[in-house]
Every structure is written in structure tokens, then in C-alpha cells.
Design a protein around this motif. Structure first.
Motif, PDB file in Angstrom:
ATOM      1  N   ALA A   8     118.209  -3.785  22.046  1.00 27.42           N
ATOM      2  CA  ALA A   8     119.126  -4.823  22.524  1.00 27.42           C
ATOM      3  C   ALA A   8     120.438  -4.799  21.744  1.00 27.42           C
ATOM      4  O   ALA A   8     121.504  -5.073  22.299  1.00 27.42           O
ATOM      5  CB  ALA A   8     118.463  -6.195  22.410  1.00 27.42           C
ATOM      6  N   GLN A  13     123.407  -8.718  25.270  1.00 31.75           N
ATOM      7  CA  GLN A  13     122.014  -8.717  25.730  1.00 31.75           C
ATOM      8  C   GLN A  13     121.078  -9.161  24.613  1.00 31.75           C
ATOM      9  O   GLN A  13     121.322  -8.904  23.432  1.00 31.75           O
ATOM     10  CB  GLN A  13     121.607  -7.321  26.213  1.00 31.75           C
ATOM     11  CG  GLN A  13     122.345  -6.839  27.436  1.00 31.75           C
ATOM     12  CD  GLN A  13     121.868  -7.519  28.704  1.00 31.75           C
ATOM     13  OE1 GLN A  13     120.966  -8.354  28.691  1.00 31.75           O
ATOM     14  NE2 GLN A  13     122.487  -7.170  29.838  1.00 31.75           N
ATOM     15  N   ALA A  16     115.236  -8.572  27.412  1.00 31.74           N
ATOM     16  CA  ALA A  16     115.928  -8.494  28.695  1.00 31.74           C
ATOM     17  C   ALA A  16     115.648  -7.130  29.324  1.00 31.74           C
ATOM     18  O   ALA A  16     115.288  -6.174  28.630  1.00 31.74           O
ATOM     19  CB  ALA A  16     117.429  -8.696  28.501  1.00 31.74           C
ATOM     20  N   VAL A  35     117.333  -4.117  31.640  1.00 34.53           N
ATOM     21  CA  VAL A  35     118.583  -3.579  32.175  1.00 34.53           C
ATOM     22  C   VAL A  35     118.271  -2.315  32.960  1.00 34.53           C
ATOM     23  O   VAL A  35     117.198  -1.716  32.828  1.00 34.53           O
ATOM     24  CB  VAL A  35     119.599  -3.272  31.055  1.00 34.53           C
ATOM     25  CG1 VAL A  35     119.939  -4.536  30.274  1.00 34.53           C
ATOM     26  CG2 VAL A  35     119.081  -2.184  30.122  1.00 34.53           C
TER      27      VAL A  35
END
Length: 218
Positions: free
Chosen positions: A66, A72, A76, A78
Motif C-alpha cells: 500500500a 491507498q 484495498a 487495486v
């Protein structure tokens, strides 16, 4: 269930990412992660004559961190060129003490240590392929050269590196077993509901991977 009889000529124990970085106190802790070490050591001392191990081995600034994506947060998801990627806290840093195999692990029967995730722009959960699903680690060739037909997997984490390794092994034609009490999972929320452990269990069952316990061996 009858005890599982092992054949040292064709069976091997896979020890996936048993590193302090994934233990309580590490950078990406798995709950009760340290509990797998004594279970794996009993397997190494008893039924299994052969084993291999993997290590997460990331350079600083790895694309799966991250911290490499401004704005971010860890966990999370992506989109990367090779597909969806969970962003993790920095972990498994090359050369760090926490990236070494756990110091309590009995390594006498570990014949290969395979490092993965060392390409800066490509993560690697599976022991067989990087996350692009094309770049091979070389483990399959090593196992084939030794005549291995059955893989028994242990380690961290059940729902990521263990599960992806088991899936790839099944697709490559191995008979695959996951030793449940020798593994621990992360358990993030799954898009389809439940946790990533639930989702991994369903995927493995669909591929014929058997879930067993450390006490199931003859």
C-alpha cells in the motif's frame, strides 16, 4: 477415515511462507500464525521424509505494498496489469530477519527453499506461478524431476498463498492435500460474501483438494 499412508518416493510436505513477518508482532500478522510451527515440526520429525519451503521475498517499494500507492490503505484492492491486487502492509522485506524462515522451524528435511515475490512489479502468492498466472517459479520442474505426485501443504496463509499453491498444484495434475491445523488464514471479507477463507475452501473443494489434519497420517 483411514489413516493416510505416505510414500517417501512420491509425497512431499510443502511449507508455505512460515516467516516471522506473518506472525503476531510481524508486519502482516496472521492470527495464531505461530501455532503452525510445532505442528509442522511434528510432521517433519515423523511422517514426512521430504519437504520444500517458500519465502515471501519482496524488495522495498514492491508494487503490492500500500505504501507504493499514494492515497491507498492496506487491504484495498487495486487493478494491476495482471488483474486485481490486494495492497498489503510492507512485509517480507528481502534480507530482513522477519523475512527469514521462522527460527523455530526444523529445517533438516527441507530440501528446497523457494523465494517468491522478488519481482518489483509482480506479486506472487502461489509457489508455482507469479500472480500474472504465467510466470513460473520453477517448483513444478523440481518436483517432476523427483517423481513427486502428491503434495501436502501447510503454512500461511490458508486463504492466499496456501490456497493459490494448492489450486495451481491441482491444475498441474498433482493430488493435493491441505493440512488444516498446520495452516492459519487471514480472513478478509470476500466480494461474494463470507470471508476469503470460505471462498478459498469452496475453490479448493471444486478442484478436488482434500482438507486433512496432522493426525491423519499412518
Amino acid at each position: 477415515m483411514p489413516a493416510i499412508a505416505l510414500d517417501p518416493a512420491t509425497d512431499i510436505l510443502g511449507i508455505i511462507d512460515v516467516q516471522p513477518t506473518f506472525m503476531p508482532g510481524g508486519e502482516l500478522p496472521v492470527a495464531e500464525g505461530e501455532a503452525v510451527v510445532p505442528v509442522i515440526n511434528r510432521l517433519l520429525a515423523g511422517p514426512f521424509a521430504h519437504a520444500f519451503a517458500t519465502q515471501d521475498w519482496h524488495p522495498a517499494g514492491h508494487s503490492s505494498f500500500a505504501s507504493a500507492h499514494p492515497g491507498q490503505e492496506p487491504f484495498a484492492v487495486v487493478e494491476m496489469p495482471y488483474g486485481p491486487q490486494v495492497l498489503w502492509p510492507d512485509h517480507g522485506l528481502q534480507g530482513s530477519a522477519n523475512a527469514a524462515l521462522h527460527p523455530g522451524l526444523d529445517q533438516a528435511r527441507i530440501e528446497l527453499v523457494l523465494r517468491k515475490g522478488f519481482r518489483p512489479a509482480l506479486d506472487s502468492y502461489s509457489a508455482f506461478f507469479e500472480n500474472d498466472r504465467r510466470t513460473a517459479t520453477g517448483l513444478h520442474g523440481w518436483l517432476q524431476a523427483r517423481g513427486i505426485r502428491r503434495l501436502f501443504l501447510s503454512g500461511l496463509a490458508t486463504d492466499y498463498c496456501v490456497a493459490w499453491s494448492a489450486e495451481d498444484a491441482a491444475r498441474l495434475g498433482y493430488q493435493v492435500f491441505v493440512i488444516e491445523d498446520a495452516c492459519r488464514g487471514i480472513g478478509l471479507p470476500a466480494p461474494e460474501g463470507g470471508t476469503t477463507i470460505d471462498a478459498a475452501t469452496r475453490r479448493l473443494a471444486a478442484l478436488g483438494v482434500r482438507i486433512v489434519a496432522s493426525g491423519d497420517f499412518a
